[in-house]
Structure formats: structure tokens, C-alpha cells
Scaffold this motif. Structure first.
Motif, PDB file in Angstrom:
ATOM      1  N   LYS A  82       0.828  -1.203   0.000  1.00 12.94           N
ATOM      2  CA  LYS A  82       0.000   0.000   0.000  1.00 12.94           C
ATOM      3  C   LYS A  82       0.857   1.246   0.000  1.00 12.94           C
ATOM      4  N   LEU A  83       1.922   1.264   0.811  1.00 12.65           N
ATOM      5  CA  LEU A  83       2.801   2.429   0.857  1.00 12.65           C
ATOM      6  C   LEU A  83       3.524   2.642  -0.472  1.00 12.65           C
ATOM      7  N   GLN A  84       3.844   1.552  -1.162  1.00  8.40           N
ATOM      8  CA  GLN A  84       4.522   1.679  -2.450  1.00  8.40           C
ATOM      9  C   GLN A  84       3.682   2.473  -3.438  1.00  8.40           C
ATOM     10  N   THR A  85       2.362   2.325  -3.351  1.00 14.61           N
ATOM     11  CA  THR A  85       1.483   3.063  -4.277  1.00 14.61           C
ATOM     12  C   THR A  85       1.373   4.540  -3.915  1.00 14.61           C
ATOM     13  N   LEU A  86       1.774   4.911  -2.681  1.00 10.85           N
ATOM     14  CA  LEU A  86       1.621   6.291  -2.228  1.00 10.85           C
ATOM     15  C   LEU A  86       2.841   7.150  -2.542  1.00 10.85           C
ATOM     16  N   VAL A  87       4.018   6.530  -2.587  1.00  9.06           N
ATOM     17  CA  VAL A  87       5.244   7.313  -2.769  1.00  9.06           C
ATOM     18  C   VAL A  87       5.620   7.390  -4.244  1.00  9.06           C
ATOM     19  N   ARG A  88       6.296   8.479  -4.589  1.00  4.06           N
ATOM     20  CA  ARG A  88       6.754   8.677  -5.970  1.00  4.06           C
ATOM     21  C   ARG A  88       8.184   8.207  -6.171  1.00  4.06           C
TER      22      ARG A  88
END
Length: 759
Positions: free
Chosen positions: A103-109
Motif C-alpha cells: 500500500k505504501l509503495q502506491t503512495l510514494v513517488r
């Protein structure tokens, strides 16, 4: 420019109208020179200016590959000097438990094999904090660790200290006199922290959510006569020592109004105001309600547009009589500005497809702009349940008569996993457990899918449903259901399995009325012996052990639904009437007519006491031969509490088997109320009820020596108490009922526990 970007010009005056013969790139090692040239606007042989240099610098920074950029002109050569950012070898997350890595991977650029940028990392830190704040953890801290490795690469780690969950310890209201704090707390979406808050997450403070709560309060008061209501302020104070919020909402209720005289006027040639008067939802002397005005505007706007006046505008004008506390309303139909929809722009939908949103509009690009159609589309989008927020605004188009409609939405979770439980005494009953997976917006296409499996002491159930809400591009909800049920009636010495499917399509007729057509196919397999060990057990005299029946039927239903809330209705009607014909092949031949309805009404608004009246009825006509025993009606514990399933109606005295009946009707009166001493946010309510009904008639062939009782229409009745819980696992209910009118051969069941429903 200095630091992160340096631009050096040989001569500003020359640059205003300079040309170059070539572009030289310096400092690029991992990024190719061609990539640098592709991201500048200056090309050999073409004149350029200072603006072109500035634009080129910005574009190079925007690639994220460079920490420093400088451009200068040397003779006929444009020299582009760059310093490359380091490349990210790997991105990892440490310390996170509540939100998983994927989930965090989808939030960070920041990405593996992408450039390392401090500005991007700062944005990523804020995105992580926002995600945790949405789960109620506002005191989260996020730091980073950057570990250099060979060849200009780094490993990037986000180190997360999740902290404690921020709770809402109290929600207070100031200035409310007509309604108690508890009643207003039940209106808003923000809830105080409780034992099940970790499941519902309704105790998460969010400023945008609080603004939405203000709107919910306004609608609540506006629909109850308080036309002058306003929210003075809404504040949340955080106690850092306990990490808890206290929310205080200050309101000004004003006076309560009734409707005065209501009229319709028209300045549009060809539109007769007298004909539109029948579309008014309110009447003089009734409580002033904003939704009545909204419904009236919508109805008049649609009627006028259908008559060929797409630009007509409906404007309500209110005239307050402060002495009598009434508001007279005049609806003015006039010719609005001629404007057309240039385009509909969808923003913010990360999951839901654009076309799912567009199809809720009764207009498209090029159509006449109609403000009421915009309002209707907004209500439909909100009713879908796909979005946490819906906002529709307009912007000036490319011409004075062109309008751009901008739709801003925020996707929310639409999937759920449910666990239900129930208990039913008697044959075929016992403890019942069901697990289900549901998705209301499958793959962002707006499709509905549900899979469920249940297990009881003597039963097993399996179900799968699929619905396409816009079949073939029309507002037709088409779908299918597949099911299999296995039931053992051990006390009655028989069992049967039924499995099959149904195909259905539902078409709207009006906002409240719809019709559904179905094709149903069912195969039933019966196994049984009588008390003497014979293969034939009355009343299934024609049933050979292990034989199959098939039922092939078509049905049509009309459904009327005006409930204000499908989860916990305070007012409105839910009613349906269904006709079914079986005889399209198979062994069943009959025509059935059934009806059911329920009316909700608020008995006391502040105490939140809700009354309801319900009724059901049905009759089956045989079209050839005798009816099969499974084609007759059975009365369940939902229709007549205090009795077992199949506990009343025609019964074989010799074999003590329920055989069903050809006719039934039931009636019920109930009042539900919040339990005193328990916070309303907990979702518990009490109930008192009285049920009555009967099941009679028989067209099933039985043995000559069998005594059949219960074919007369003697009335049964019961009174009882109930406990309802709007749990995180679904609506649950416990009822205890005592029969006050019954026959000697009826089977009684006082306690019932199961899943609550409107019918």
C-alpha cells in the motif's frame, strides 16, 4: 538562479534573438545526451529567447534526473551542463505495521531505478503521514535513511514511527434545544471512539469530514422545519497528553416553520403553470422540508424539459411569515440562459472508470445545460456509495454560451468481507454461520459481485450473484444468481437439496418505482422415509426416494421504494408485488401472486423512536394437476416470530410433517428505540412488536388414511421484545416472542437470532 539551478547567458541582448548551430551536453553520464536534448525547447537553427532558456531549465528539473542545471551560450554552441541526481537502488519501509508495504509503495513517488530527489522524498513523507492520519494516527513521524552504494546509487528507507491512535473522546453540541446531543451524534458521520472503532474507523478526525458533518446537520434541520438553522462553528481540540480529540459543534437552530401557500408561476410561453401544480411535493400546513422543495424543482424541471424547453429554469422563492412561522413558496419557471455543455471533466477518480461517472448524467457534451440535471446527477453519484466525496462545479467554456462541467470525486473502499450468524430451533435449524465477500464497484466498472457460503447444524448454502447496473448502455440492471442449498429435516425424516439459477433485469419506471423480470430454474432432490421405514413419506406421497423435481418459471415484480435510509429507515415505504408462472417445462405448474410492504414513520424524532407497519400476502393457483409440496407456501420465522419455520399451517397429524399452504398473510407492528444508558454510536436499539398471520389451504395429494389439519384460516399472533445491533459485521437481531394465539399442533420457537433485514 543559484544553487539548484544556474543559468549563464553570454549576452542577454544577443539571447533575445539568438540562434545556435549545435547543443553540447556536459556532465551527463547515466542519462544520455539525447535525453537532455529532448527535454529542452531550443534547437539548432531556430531563434530563441530568455523565455526559452527558462523553460528548458524547468523541463530538465522536472525530469527528476538532475540536481543542478546551467545553460550558457558560447559562440554558436548552446552548452548545457548538468549534475545528475543519484539513482535509487531500492525503496524499503521500516516500522510500519498498520499499513503494509504494498500500500505504501502506491503512495510514494520515489521508485527503484528512479532518480533520488529530496523534493520528491519530502512529498512522499507527507503522503505517508496523510495515509496514517486517515486511519486515526495523527502523531506519526517519518524519517529517511539514505545509504550510498557503488556507482552513484543509494538505498532509500522510510523509517516510520506509527505512534498511538488518535481517538475522539467526546463530541459536544452547543446551542441545540430541539434535539439532544445523542440524536445529533447519530446524524453525523464522525463518531466517538468505542470498543469497535478499530473496525469501523468512524472515530478518525478529519477536517474535511467535519465540514461534511456540518452539511449533514444542515440537511437534518432543513428537512425538519428549521429553515434558519446554521452551524456557528465546529472545532476539534487535541489533548496531546492523552492523544484524544474533543469535538465541539456550536449551532443556532432558529424557529420551526410550516409550509404556507405554495404556487407555481411561469413566464415561458407554452408552459402552463396550472398543469405543473400537481408536481408540488408539499402542501400548505405541512412541516417545511428542504427535500420537498428539491423534489418539486426536479419534477418540474424534467416535465418542462420533456415538453421541449431544455433551457427553462425553476427557481423557488420563499416568503417567511415570522408571526405564523410559515414559509410560502412560489416556484418560478422562466427562460434561463441558453448554454450548452462543452465537456464533462472527471477528476480525482483513481479507481472508478470515467464512463461509470458519466452515465449518471442525463446530459452529455453538446446538450443543453440544465442546473437541476446537475443536482440530480450529484445525488445519484452520492447514492452509489463508490465515493467519499462528490463535488460538481462549472467553468466558463470556450465561448459565452459554453459551460464546462467539472466533477471532482474521491474513491473509497467498496469491498467488504462479512460474517453473519443466526440461530433457529426446530428441524433444519440450529446454529447458522455465513461468510460472504462483496464488491460493489468491481474493477472500477460499477459492477456488483457477491459470494457467500453458509453452514448450519443441518444445512449448507452457497450463493453467487453478479449485477451489471447499465446493461447494453441503458439504465437496466441485469444479472444472475446461482445457488445451492442442502437441508436436513431430521425431526421430519426427510431432506432435500435445491440448486439452480435465475436471470434478471431491472428497469426503472420512476425515481421510486422499478420493475424486475426473472427467469428461474430450480432442481430439487428429495430423500425421505416415514416413521414406518416406507420409501414414501406423507405428505410426499408421489416422491420416490432420490427423485428430482425441476421448476422452470418466469416472474415479474414491481417495487416501490421511498426509504430515506436503506440501513435504518426513519420514514418511507418499501413494497413489492410479484407474479410468477411455473410451467415452462419441468414438473411444477402454478401461478403465484405475492405481495409485501413495510411503512416506516418517526414516532418521536428527538428520542429517535421509529414505528413500522408491515404486511405480506400470497396465493398460489394450480394450473394443472396437483401442486407439488415444495410449490406451496411456508411461513418462516421472519414473518411470524414466536413460531418455528414451518411451524404453522397445514400439517400431517399421522407423520407430523408440515406440507405448506396455498394462501397466507401476515401483519406486524413494531417500534424501535435507542437503548437507554448505551451510547447511540454503539448501534444498539431495542424493539417491541406484535405479529399476526395465518397459512391455510392445501392442493397437495396425500394418503387416504392421513389426517391433515391446519387447512382453515385460523389466526396466530405473538408479542415480543427485540435487540438490534448495527454491528461492524452487518445488522444483527435477537427476538424473544410469546405466542398469544395458536393451535395445539403448532410448533413454538420463542428465541430467534439472526441477520436483520427490511423484509
Amino acid at each position: 538562479m543559484t544553487g539548484s539551478g544556474i543559468v549563464t547567458l553570454a549576452s542577454a541582448s544577443v539571447a533575445e534573438a539568438a540562434t545556435i548551430s549545435r547543443v553540447e551536453v556536459r556532465g551527463a553520464t547515466r542519462v544520455s545526451a539525447e535525453t537532455v536534448r529532448a527535454n529542452i525547447t531550443i534547437v539548432p537553427g531556430k531563434s530563441f529567447s530568455n523565455a526559452d532558456i527558462d523553460s528548458s531549465v524547468k523541463r530538465l528539473y522536472q525530469t527528476g534526473y538532475f540536481s543542478d542545471v546551467s545553460i550558457n551560450v558560447s559562440g554558436g554552441t548552446l552548452v548545457v551542463s548538468v549534475s545528475e541526481n543519484q539513482l535509487i537502488n531500492q525503496v524499503v519501509f521500516n516500522g510500519n505495521r498498520k499499513i503494509k508495504d504494498d500500500k505504501l509503495q502506491t503512495l510514494v513517488r520515489s521508485r527503484s531505478l528512479g532518480p533520488y530527489s529530496e523534493a520528491t522524498v519530502e512529498g512522499d513523507i507527507q503522503s505517508i503521514k496523510d495515509a496514517y492520519a486517515a486511519t486515526g494516527r495523527s502523531d506519526i513521524t517519518v524519517t529517511t535513511q539514505v545509504v550510498p552504494i557503488a556507482e552513484g546509487r543509494v538505498n532509500l528507507a522510510f523509517v516510520i514511527d506509527e505512534g498511538k491512535k488518535t481517538k475522539i473522546t467526546a463530541i459536544n453540541f452547543v446551542g441545540n434545544n430541539a434535539y439532544s446531543n445523542g440524536r445529533l451524534q447519530s446524524v453525523i458521520a464522525t463518531k466517538e471512539s468505542g470498543i469497535f472503532s478499530f473496525l469501523t474507523r468512524k472515530d478518525v478526525y478529519n477536517e474535511d469530514k467535519l465540514r461534511a458533518d456540518e452539511e449533514l446537520l444542515r440537511q437534518f434541520y432543513f428537512n425538519r422545519g428549521y429553515a434558519d438553522f446554521r452551524v456557528v462553528s465546529s472545532d476539534a481540540v487535541l489533548d496531546e497528553a492523552t492523544n484524544e480529540y474533543t469535538v465541539t459543534i456550536t449551532v443556532e437552530e432558529g424557529d420551526r416553520y410550516d409550509f404556507g401557500a405554495v404556487n407555481v408561476e411561469s413566464t415561458v410561453d407554452g408552459v402552463d403553470a396550472a398543469e405543473l401544480k400537481d408536481l408540488v411535493s408539499s402542501s400548505e400546513g405541512s412541516i417545511y422540508r428542504a427535500k420537498d422543495i428539491q423534489n418539486t424543482m426536479s419534477a418540474i424541471s424534467k416535465r418542462v424539459a420533456a415538453q421541449g424547453y431544455p433551457f427553462a429554469r425553476v427557481t423557488p422563492r420563499g416568503n417567511r411569515d415570522f408571526g405564523n412561522r410559515t414559509i410560502a413558496v412560489d416556484y418560478l419557471v422562466d427562460q434561463g440562459e441558453r448554454a450548452y455543455v462543452e465537456r464533462i471533466e472527471i477528476r480525482g477518480n483513481t479507481r472508478t472508470r470515467d464512463y461509470v461517472i458519466r452515465r449518471e448524467f442525463d446530459m452529455s457534451e453538446g446538450d443543453a445545460f440544465n442546473q437541476e440535471m446537475i443536482a440530480s446527477a450529484k445525488r445519484r453519484l452520492e447514492a452509489l456509495g463508490y465515493f467519499s466525496a462528490v463535488n460538481i462545479s462549472t467553468q466558463q467554456g470556450s465561448a459565452a454560451d459554453r459551460v464546462v462541467v467539472v466533477v471532482d470525486v474521491q474513491d473509497q473502499s467498496t469491498g467488504s468481507f462479512g460474517i453473519g450468524a443466526g440461530y433457529s430451533a426446530g428441524s433444519g435449524g440450529g446454529l447458522l454461520l455465513e461468510a460472504s465477500i462483496e464488491e460493489r464497484n468491481f474493477l472500477g466498472r460499477g459492477q456488483y459481485i457477491r459470494m457467500a457460503a453458509g453452514r448450519g447444524e443441518d444445512s449448507r448454502t452457497y450463493n453467487f450473484s453478479f449485477t451489471e447496473p447499465y446493461f447494453l448502455g441503458y439504465r437496466l440492471a441485469a444479472g444472475f444468481d446461482i445457488f445451492k442449498n442442502e437441508t436436513d429435516f431430521n425431526d421430519d425424516n426427510y431432506s432435500y437439496n435445491d440448486e439452480g439459477f435465475s436471470l434478471r433485469v431491472t428497469a426503472p419506471i420512476t425515481e421510486a418505482l422499478s420493475t424486475t423480470f426473472r427467469y428461474n430454474y430450480t432442481r430439487l432432490t428429495y430423500h425421505g422415509t416415514d416413521v414406518y421405514g416406507d420409501d414414501l413419506a406423507s405428505p410426499f406421497v408421489d416422491a420416490v426416494n432420490g427423485s428430482d423435481w425441476t421448476r422452470s418459471s418466469i416472474s415479474q415484480s414491481l417495487t416501490y421504494n421511498t426509504l430515506d435510509d436503506p440501513q435504518m429507515a426513519h420514514e418511507g415505504i418499501l413494497a413489492s408485488i410479484t407474479q410468477e408462472y411455473a410451467g415452462l417445462g419441468g414438473t411444477s405448474d402454478y401461478y403465484k401472486l405475492t405481495a409485501k410492504g413495510k411503512w416506516f414513520y418517526t414516532l418521536n424524532d428527538d428520542a429517535d423512536i421509529i414505528g413500522s407497519l408491515a404486511g405480506t400476502a400470497g396465493h398460489v393457483f394450480k394450473t394443472s394437476g396437483d401442486l407439488e409440496v415444495f410449490d406451496q407456501f411456508q411461513i418462516g420465522t421472519n414473518e411470524l416470530r414466536g413460531f418455528e419455520r414451518n411451524g404453522i399451517g397445514p400439517r400431517s397429524l399421522k407423520y407430523d410433517d408440515a406440507i405448506g399452504g396455498t394462501t397466507y398473510f401476515t401483519a406486524s407492528a413494531e417500534a424501535t428505540f435507542p437503548l437507554p444508558g448505551i451510547p447511540r454510536d454503539a448501534g444498539f436499539r431495542g424493539a417491541v412488536f406484535v405479529d399476526a398471520g395465518t397459512l391455510y389451504g392445501n392442493d397437495v395429494k396425500t394418503r387416504a388414511d392421513d389426517d391433515i389439519v391446519g387447512t382453515s384460516s385460523s389466526l396466530r399472533a405473538s408479542v415480543g421484545l427485540g435487540l438490534l445491533w448495527a454491528s461492524p459485521f452487518g445488522p444483527l437481531r435477537v427476538d424473544y416472542a410469546i405466542p398469544i394465539a395458536k393451535e395445539d399442533y403448532d410448533r413454538v420457537q420463542n428465541l430467534k437470532f439472526g441477520i436483520s433485514s427490511s423484509f
